[in-house]
Every structure is written in structure tokens, then in C-alpha cells.
Design a protein around this motif. Structure first.
Motif, PDB file in Angstrom:
ATOM      1  N   GLN A  50       0.854  -1.174   0.000  1.00 21.20           N
ATOM      2  CA  GLN A  50       0.000   0.000   0.000  1.00 21.20           C
ATOM      3  C   GLN A  50       0.897   1.233   0.000  1.00 21.20           C
ATOM      4  N   ILE A  51       0.622   2.177  -0.893  1.00 23.83           N
ATOM      5  CA  ILE A  51       1.439   3.388  -1.004  1.00 23.83           C
ATOM      6  C   ILE A  51       0.612   4.563  -0.493  1.00 23.83           C
ATOM      7  N   PRO A  52       0.791   4.965   0.756  1.00 23.10           N
ATOM      8  CA  PRO A  52      -0.022   6.064   1.301  1.00 23.10           C
ATOM      9  C   PRO A  52       0.357   7.402   0.676  1.00 23.10           C
ATOM     10  N   ASP A  53      -0.617   8.271   0.541  1.00 25.43           N
ATOM     11  CA  ASP A  53      -0.370   9.638   0.080  1.00 25.43           C
ATOM     12  C   ASP A  53       0.040  10.470   1.295  1.00 25.43           C
ATOM     13  N   LEU A  54       1.291  10.908   1.320  1.00 27.69           N
ATOM     14  CA  LEU A  54       1.828  11.638   2.474  1.00 27.69           C
ATOM     15  C   LEU A  54       1.823  13.150   2.266  1.00 27.69           C
ATOM     16  N   ASP A  55       1.153  13.616   1.199  1.00 27.49           N
ATOM     17  CA  ASP A  55       0.985  15.055   0.975  1.00 27.49           C
ATOM     18  C   ASP A  55       2.339  15.757   0.851  1.00 27.49           C
ATOM     19  N   LEU A  56       3.227  15.189   0.026  1.00 30.00           N
ATOM     20  CA  LEU A  56       4.595  15.706  -0.085  1.00 30.00           C
ATOM     21  C   LEU A  56       4.791  16.646  -1.269  1.00 30.00           C
ATOM     22  N   ARG A  90       3.579  15.807   4.984  1.00 28.34           N
ATOM     23  CA  ARG A  90       4.381  16.978   4.616  1.00 28.34           C
ATOM     24  C   ARG A  90       5.759  17.043   5.279  1.00 28.34           C
ATOM     25  N   ALA A  91       6.127  16.078   6.082  1.00 25.51           N
ATOM     26  CA  ALA A  91       7.421  16.134   6.762  1.00 25.51           C
ATOM     27  C   ALA A  91       8.554  15.930   5.765  1.00 25.51           C
ATOM     28  N   LEU A  92       9.703  16.516   6.074  1.00 23.45           N
ATOM     29  CA  LEU A  92      10.818  16.537   5.128  1.00 23.45           C
ATOM     30  C   LEU A  92      11.421  15.162   4.890  1.00 23.45           C
ATOM     31  N   ALA A  93      11.337  14.258   5.852  1.00 24.35           N
ATOM     32  CA  ALA A  93      11.943  12.934   5.688  1.00 24.35           C
ATOM     33  C   ALA A  93      10.901  11.826   5.572  1.00 24.35           C
ATOM     34  N   SER A  94       9.658  12.188   5.268  1.00 26.59           N
ATOM     35  CA  SER A  94       8.616  11.174   5.100  1.00 26.59           C
ATOM     36  C   SER A  94       8.788  10.433   3.778  1.00 26.59           C
ATOM     37  N   ALA A  95       8.430   9.148   3.780  1.00 28.11           N
ATOM     38  CA  ALA A  95       8.501   8.337   2.563  1.00 28.11           C
ATOM     39  C   ALA A  95       7.610   7.115   2.729  1.00 28.11           C
ATOM     40  N   PRO A  96       6.822   6.768   1.716  1.00 31.93           N
ATOM     41  CA  PRO A  96       5.966   5.580   1.813  1.00 31.93           C
ATOM     42  C   PRO A  96       6.757   4.281   1.715  1.00 31.93           C
ATOM     43  N   PHE A  97       7.934   4.336   1.091  1.00 33.40           N
ATOM     44  CA  PHE A  97       8.817   3.173   1.003  1.00 33.40           C
ATOM     45  C   PHE A  97      10.250   3.673   0.884  1.00 33.40           C
ATOM     46  N   ASP A  98      11.200   2.789   1.171  1.00 25.46           N
ATOM     47  CA  ASP A  98      12.593   3.230   1.133  1.00 25.46           C
ATOM     48  C   ASP A  98      13.168   3.065  -0.267  1.00 25.46           C
ATOM     49  N   ALA A  99      14.472   3.241  -0.411  1.00 26.53           N
ATOM     50  CA  ALA A  99      15.113   3.232  -1.728  1.00 26.53           C
ATOM     51  C   ALA A  99      15.146   1.850  -2.359  1.00 26.53           C
ATOM     52  N   GLU A 100      14.698   0.820  -1.635  1.00 29.21           N
ATOM     53  CA  GLU A 100      14.635  -0.535  -2.185  1.00 29.21           C
ATOM     54  C   GLU A 100      13.196  -1.030  -2.313  1.00 29.21           C
ATOM     55  N   GLY A 101      12.228  -0.124  -2.065  1.00 29.00           N
ATOM     56  CA  GLY A 101      10.831  -0.518  -2.146  1.00 29.00           C
ATOM     57  C   GLY A 101      10.287  -1.152  -0.883  1.00 29.00           C
ATOM     58  N   VAL A 102      11.124  -1.236   0.166  1.00 33.00           N
ATOM     59  CA  VAL A 102      10.669  -1.825   1.420  1.00 33.00           C
ATOM     60  C   VAL A 102       9.707  -0.860   2.111  1.00 33.00           C
ATOM     61  N   ALA A 103       8.614  -1.378   2.632  1.00 31.11           N
ATOM     62  CA  ALA A 103       7.616  -0.550   3.302  1.00 31.11           C
ATOM     63  C   ALA A 103       8.213   0.116   4.531  1.00 31.11           C
ATOM     64  N   THR A 104       7.947   1.402   4.683  1.00 33.20           N
ATOM     65  CA  THR A 104       8.350   2.110   5.888  1.00 33.20           C
ATOM     66  C   THR A 104       7.226   2.019   6.911  1.00 33.20           C
ATOM     67  N   ALA A 105       7.587   2.005   8.195  1.00 32.00           N
ATOM     68  CA  ALA A 105       6.582   1.876   9.244  1.00 32.00           C
ATOM     69  C   ALA A 105       7.095   2.517  10.518  1.00 32.00           C
ATOM     70  N   ALA A 106       6.166   3.007  11.320  1.00 29.84           N
ATOM     71  CA  ALA A 106       6.535   3.610  12.598  1.00 29.84           C
ATOM     72  C   ALA A 106       7.119   2.552  13.526  1.00 29.84           C
ATOM     73  N   ARG A 107       8.128   2.938  14.282  1.00 30.32           N
ATOM     74  CA  ARG A 107       8.750   2.016  15.243  1.00 30.32           C
ATOM     75  C   ARG A 107       9.561   2.817  16.248  1.00 30.32           C
ATOM     76  N   ASP A 108       9.808   2.225  17.397  1.00 33.62           N
ATOM     77  CA  ASP A 108      10.717   2.807  18.382  1.00 33.62           C
ATOM     78  C   ASP A 108      12.118   2.313  18.085  1.00 33.62           C
ATOM     79  N   LEU A 109      12.994   3.227  17.708  1.00 30.27           N
ATOM     80  CA  LEU A 109      14.396   2.860  17.552  1.00 30.27           C
ATOM     81  C   LEU A 109      15.031   2.699  18.942  1.00 30.27           C
ATOM     82  N   VAL A 110      14.695   3.647  19.825  1.00 24.80           N
ATOM     83  CA  VAL A 110      15.078   3.560  21.230  1.00 24.80           C
ATOM     84  C   VAL A 110      13.813   3.761  22.052  1.00 24.80           C
TER      85      VAL A 110
END
Length: 455
Positions: A125-131, A304-324
Motif C-alpha cells: 500500500q502506497i499512502p499519500d503523504l501530501d509531499l 508533509r514532513a521533510l523525511a517522510s517516505a511511503p517506502f525506502d530506496a529498495e521498495g521496502v515498506a516504511t513503518a513507525a517504530r521505536d528505535l530507542v
């Protein structure tokens, strides 16, 4: 994809190509790679156009229209990899580019970790992030706004004696990415900015001050006068800078410096540093790396965030997560190759981090000054004295000396030093003055005692 409804004029940006045009180019590249015997392939096509203007002392220094396009193909023959790029979209150029990538692959050594992203991790699914918010900015309007920004800075105080200029830039682009195992998607985006840098002078010498604003939509930029006044104020408050004697003291990093400080943590938990065993945070998954009240959460889908992306440079889905999470390192920052080297799975970070948010604190900047009581506010850093292997940290710095919770005087020509592992673990407080102008969104950070080297 939304395109301008009016015909292009001096103040209307040219329309981007239709998304299907780039999709067709990607399909042609992948088809040609397959015909040449590649076992797998990935291709990306991009188009970008924009306008940039800079003025200095009221005069136009540069005015540039830019338009660029490019495409790249990576092919795999088993575990042999080859890549080639071109800016020529003619049919023969596409064939030649694929041929070049295939020739390169035949001479490379097999790499068991090379290959496309795992199919199960691709974005479905490719969300529209209003970019995408194109700016109808004519050269005349750009010049006027840049001049207004610089004029506001120069008129602010008689001690603003010189200027490095004001710049305004707008760009819009479209990218499309596809793979031989079925991924095919793209999206448009825009980015606009305004910046100013001026020089203040008095009997104590000269000091530089700068400021900038950046956003996906021009309506979210700071007013040009605000940017100019901020640049002038930053230059003026540095006049009369002194050196400090060597000492131990708390250090308060302003948001734009704090963002860079946290980027060292990101570098230390990034795949390339980890599999090369060049990180002071190696083997720290599940271990405390920050205070237990501080979390870092990745939010790739912020509108509208500057680093938002529906997928990364390899097509992998991006998702919210706690890095720390509550100070504990929950994950790494991995693309597919690094993940395979580490025996893990991609985290959707091919191309970088996506909107890392630090838990906002309760206090504003003035509140953090009062909490610090006596110490150093760092507003500028110089040099590259950060060793991610050992965690050694030593940077040239300037800023302000604080006593009794109030700024006393500006300081310069000093060095701050410490151990990154200890510095991260002993962060005392995080402000609510969040800076949203980058991939890491954070406020001011108050650090425990550091070594300040001066006279």
C-alpha cells in the motif's frame, strides 16, 4: 498525481512528467535486463526541476533554473552485481545503460548478501503523504523575497556591516522505482527554502549569523523578515566573544546542534558500521543507550514532513517504530544488504532515517538554562572529531557561558570533549523547543559534565 491546472507562465512551474511515463521507462529497463540474462534487476527513474536565486547587498548574484533527470539500473547475475546510470532517456541510451550494467556484473565477485529486497517486506500500500506542493514563484518574485529577507537583516542594527547574502530555492520532483520481482511505485515531492547570512562588526571584531527555513509547502515557510531578523540577531549576540579557561561543566546543545549530536547515535546503529565492526554501539541491541525517560521514534508517514517516505530506496515498506524505547536500543538502521550481513531483516532504511522524533520534554529553552544554572550553551560546532569506533568525541565549539541560569557572554575558540557512550547515557533533559527542519526532530539537549578546553 496532482499537476498545476493553469498553463505554464513565468510564475507557474512546468508540470512534472506523468507518473506512467516514468513507470514505462522502468519497465523497459527491467525487460531489457531480463532479456540479457539477468536473474534479477532493479531500476529507478527521477525528474526534478526548480528555481534558485541569491542576492547579496541588494544585488542579484545568481539566478538559476534547473531541470535534471536520470535513471539507473542494477542487475544481478546470481550474486554478481553491476550498476549503471545515465541522464539520457532516448531508447538507445536505455539499451546501452543496461548493457553496461550487465558487463560490469560479469566482472564482479559474487557476494552472498547481494540482491533485491525480500519480497515479503515490499510496500503493498502506497499512502499519500501530501509531499507535493509546487510553488508558483517567478524569478522576479524570488528576487523580491530574497532582497526583503536580506534587507530586514541589514536594517536591524547599525552593527550589521556586511552580508553573505540571502537565498531562496524551490524544487519539485518525481521518482519511480521498480524491481523484477514485481514492485513498481513512485511519488512526487517538493522542497522549498529561504536562508540568510550576515556579518556583524564592532570594536571586538566580526561575527557571522545565519538562519534558514525549509518546508514541503511554501505556505509553511517562515516569513522572509523573520528569517532575516533571526540571522541578524544571531550575528549580533556573538559580538564580544571570549575564550574560556579549561574546565568541567554541563553543556546545553541548541536544537540544530542537538540534531547533529543524535545523528552520531544513528551512525553507530547503522548497518554499515555494525557489520564492519566499526561502532561503539556494536552488540548493544536490547541494552540502554539513552536515559530511561528518553525515546526515539521513527515516524515515516508524517504528512508533509521533510523525511517522510511511503517506502525506502529498495521498495521496502516504511513503518513507525521505536528505535530507542525508554532508553533501550530496540533496533538498528538497516538496508537489505546490511541486514543480510548481520543475519537480520531490513528495517526500511535504505536511503536513511525517516523522521526520528525524540520524546519532547516539559521545559522550554529558558527552563533548561535555569536547570543547568552554570555551564555552556553550544550554538556552533566545527571539525570532524567524532570516532564512531571508539566513541571519542572532540569538537571545536562556540556559544555562550551561563551563570545562575542566565547568559553572561558569548564564547569562542574552545573545544568540548567526552565519550559518546557516556554523553548519550547521561543526557539530563530534553527541551520542548523542537526543530522540525530535518530527518531528526528534537529540541535542546542538556548534557552532564563535559570537558571544555580553552585557555
Amino acid at each position: 498525481m496532482k499537476l498545476p491546472e493553469t498553463a505554464p507562465t513565468a510564475a507557474t512551474p512546468p508540470a512534472l512528467p506523468e507518473q506512467h511515463e516514468l513507470a514505462e521507462l522502468v519497465a523497459q529497463l527491467l525487460s531489457e535486463a531480463q532479456q540479457r540474462g539477468a536473474s534479477a534487476a532493479e531500476a529507478a527513474v527521477s525528474y526534478n526541476h526548480g528555481l534558485s536565486v541569491s542576492v547579496r547587498m541588494g544585488e542579484v548574484e545568481t539566478l538559476e533554473h534547473h531541470r535534471s533527470r536520470g535513471l539507473g539500473i542494477t542487475v544481478y547475475f546470481g550474486q554478481r552485481k553491476g550498476s549503471a546510470n545515465t541522464s539520457d532517456w532516448k531508447p538507445q541510451a536505455l539499451l546501452d545503460t543496461v548493457a553496461a550494467a550487465c558487463d560490469i556484473a560479469r566482472y564482479t565477485e559474487p557476494d552472498p548478501c547481494a540482491g533485491l529486497a525480500d519480497p515479503e517486506r515490499l510496500a503493498r500500500q502506497i499512502p499519500d503523504l501530501d509531499l507535493y506542493h509546487p510553488w508558483s514563484l517567478s524569478p522576479e518574485q524570488a528576487i523580491e523575497q530574497a532582497r526583503a529577507c536580506e534587507d530586514a537583516a541589514r536594517a536591524h542594527d547599525d552593527r550589521i556591516r556586511n552580508s553573505e547574502g540571502a537565498s531562496i530555492a524551490t524544487s519539485s520532483g518525481l521518482m519511480y522505482y521498480g524491481t523484477s520481482h514485481g514492485f513498481s511505485a513512485g511519488y512526487p515531492s517538493s522542497r522549498h527554502s529561504l536562508s540568510c547570512s550576515v556579518i556583524a562588526q564592532d570594536d571586538s571584531g566580526m561575527q557571522r549569523g545565519n538562519w534558514y527555513t525549509v518546508a514541503r509547502a511554501a505556505t509553511e515557510l517562515q516569513d522572509e523578515a523573520e528569517v532575516g531578523l533571526a540571522a541578524a540577531s544571531r550575528a549580533l549576540r556573538r559580538l564580544g566573544s571570549r575564550r574560556l579557561g579549561t574546565r568541567q561543566a554541563p553543556v546545553l546543545l541548541v536544537p540544530e546542534i542537538a540534531r547533529g549530536f543524535l545523528s552520531h547515535l544513528i551512525g553507530a546503529v547503522s548497518g554499515s558500521a555494525l557489520y564492519r565492526k566499526a561502532s561503539f554501539l556494536r552488540d548493544q541491541l536490547g541494552q540502554p543507550v539513552l536515559p530511561d525517560w528518553l525515546s526515539l521514534r521513527e515516524e515515516p508517514h508524517l504528512p508533509r514532513a521533510l523525511a517522510s517516505a511511503p517506502f525506502d530506496a529498495e521498495g521496502v515498506a516504511t513503518a513507525a517504530r521505536d528505535l530507542v524505547g525508554n532508553g533501550i536500543l530496540q533496533g538498528y538502521v538497516l538496508n537489505s544488504y546490511a541486514a543480510r550481513r548481520l543475519g537480520m531483516a531490513s528495517t526500511g532504511n535504505a536511503g536513511g532515517i525517516h523522521n526520528l522524533l525524540a520524546t519532547p520534554g516539559a521545559q522550554d529553552f529558558d527552563g533548561l538554562l535555569r536547570q543547568m544554572d552554570t555551564g555552556l550553551v553550544v550554538t556552533h560546532l566545527m571539525g570532524q572529531g567524532v570516532n564512531l569506533l571508539t566513541g571519542d568525541y572532540s569538537r571545536g565549539a562556540s556559544g555562550f557561558w551561563v551563570e545562575r541560569g542566565e547568559v553572561q557572554y558569548p564564547v569562542e575558540e574552545i573545544t568540548i570533549a567526552g565519550d559518546l557512550r557516556q554523553m548519550l547515557r547521561t543526557i539530563v533533559a530534553h527541551g520542548n523547543d523542537i526543530d522540525t527542519r530535518g530527518a531528526i526532530r528534537c529540541g535542546s539537549l542538556l548534557l552532564d559534565t563535559m570537558t571544555i578546553a580553552g585557555e
